[in-house]
Design a protein around this motif. Sequence first.
Motif, PDB file in Angstrom:
ATOM      1  N   GLU A   1      60.890  40.152  14.737  1.00  0.00           N
ATOM      2  CA  GLU A   1      61.025  41.387  13.967  1.00  0.00           C
ATOM      3  C   GLU A   1      59.678  41.774  13.370  1.00  0.00           C
ATOM      4  OE1 GLU A   1      64.077  41.153  11.067  1.00  0.00           O
ATOM      5  OE2 GLU A   1      65.674  40.716  12.517  1.00  0.00           O
ATOM      6  N   PHE A   2      59.395  43.073  13.410  1.00  0.00           N
ATOM      7  CA  PHE A   2      58.140  43.584  12.873  1.00  0.00           C
ATOM      8  C   PHE A   2      58.447  44.552  11.741  1.00  0.00           C
ATOM      9  CE2 PHE A   2      57.198  42.616  17.348  1.00  0.00           C
ATOM     10  CZ  PHE A   2      56.101  41.786  17.206  1.00  0.00           C
ATOM     11  N   ASP A   3      57.606  44.512  10.744  1.00  0.00           N
ATOM     12  CA  ASP A   3      57.702  45.479   9.650  1.00  0.00           C
ATOM     13  C   ASP A   3      56.870  46.701  10.029  1.00  0.00           C
ATOM     14  OD1 ASP A   3      56.573  46.746   7.054  1.00  0.00           O
ATOM     15  OD2 ASP A   3      58.344  45.604   6.400  1.00  0.00           O
ATOM     16  N   LEU A   4      57.511  47.850  10.193  1.00  0.00           N
ATOM     17  CA  LEU A   4      56.803  49.042  10.641  1.00  0.00           C
ATOM     18  C   LEU A   4      55.705  49.451   9.677  1.00  0.00           C
ATOM     19  CD1 LEU A   4      59.674  51.261  12.110  1.00  0.00           C
ATOM     20  CD2 LEU A   4      57.902  50.015  13.342  1.00  0.00           C
ATOM     21  N   ASP A   5      55.948  49.318   8.383  1.00  0.00           N
ATOM     22  CA  ASP A   5      54.912  49.679   7.414  1.00  0.00           C
ATOM     23  C   ASP A   5      53.677  48.796   7.581  1.00  0.00           C
ATOM     24  OD1 ASP A   5      56.382  51.733   6.328  1.00  0.00           O
ATOM     25  OD2 ASP A   5      57.299  50.477   4.776  1.00  0.00           O
TER      26      ASP A   5
END
Length: 281
Positions: free
Chosen positions: A5-9
């Motif tokens: 999972e990646f944090d878009l911010d």
Amino acid sequence: MSEPEFDLDDLRREIDQIDDRLHDLLMERAAVVQRIASAKRGATPMRPEREAQILRRLIARHRGPLPAVAVAYVWRELISALTRMQAPVAVALHAAHHTLDHFDIARSHFGAAHIDFHDTPAQALRAIAEGGGQVVAVMPLPASDDGAWWPLLASTDAARPRIVARLPFVRDGSSNVESVVVAPFTTGASGDDASYLIIVTGAGTEISRGRLADRLSAAGMPGQCIDSRQRGGDTLHLFEIDGVLDDRDSRLGALLSAHGDEIAQVIPAGSYARPVTAPGR
């Protein structure tokens, strides 16, 4: 195994940081170009052979999912902008056919430079002569369906315009339309080049293209004839040969000395860096 999972911010902040580094390097590059311009002291800022070397090197080292041709577009815009930073550049465009294709080629190569359309090749070449060294022309490939304009380059004037580039330089196979750049200066060697040479035979001289090609090969200038045209009582033959030719090339004088009974004039019409094909994604 589940995808990470990646944090878009976080990713967007990373992109902003990369953009800042790119911007810093662009400003640094512009400062170096300014120093180069000072060292040139009025010489033309356009160096087609150097531009070709830059793009070849970048295409050769390119990796990853970004298409190589997109990298070429970015660098062409950068090169064009920094060239105009040193001196104004305008483009005289002539194309009897595929006009929009030739316009797109000119725009991709010269970026935001001003482009004027000209109805005839003579008008485009006149714009170069009247441009004070700041106008180049984009013309169809010589000997193409609308390329019979090349005899206009058959002049012995040292200040005559010459072909200096063949476009598009980086190709992706999306179009078979080609152009050349004609400019009021000569270009140097890029490392992989070809030249156009006009051979003039006089009235009453009967010599085949094949025999002319043999004469050129014997003089150390192998090539092929790509077009022939009549001009008055003379016949003009356009040859494409390997390497870079200029008026001082000793092989030209040797050719005339050996075959002056068959050949009236030999006129270098310009050189260009051979284009490259961008690898696929």
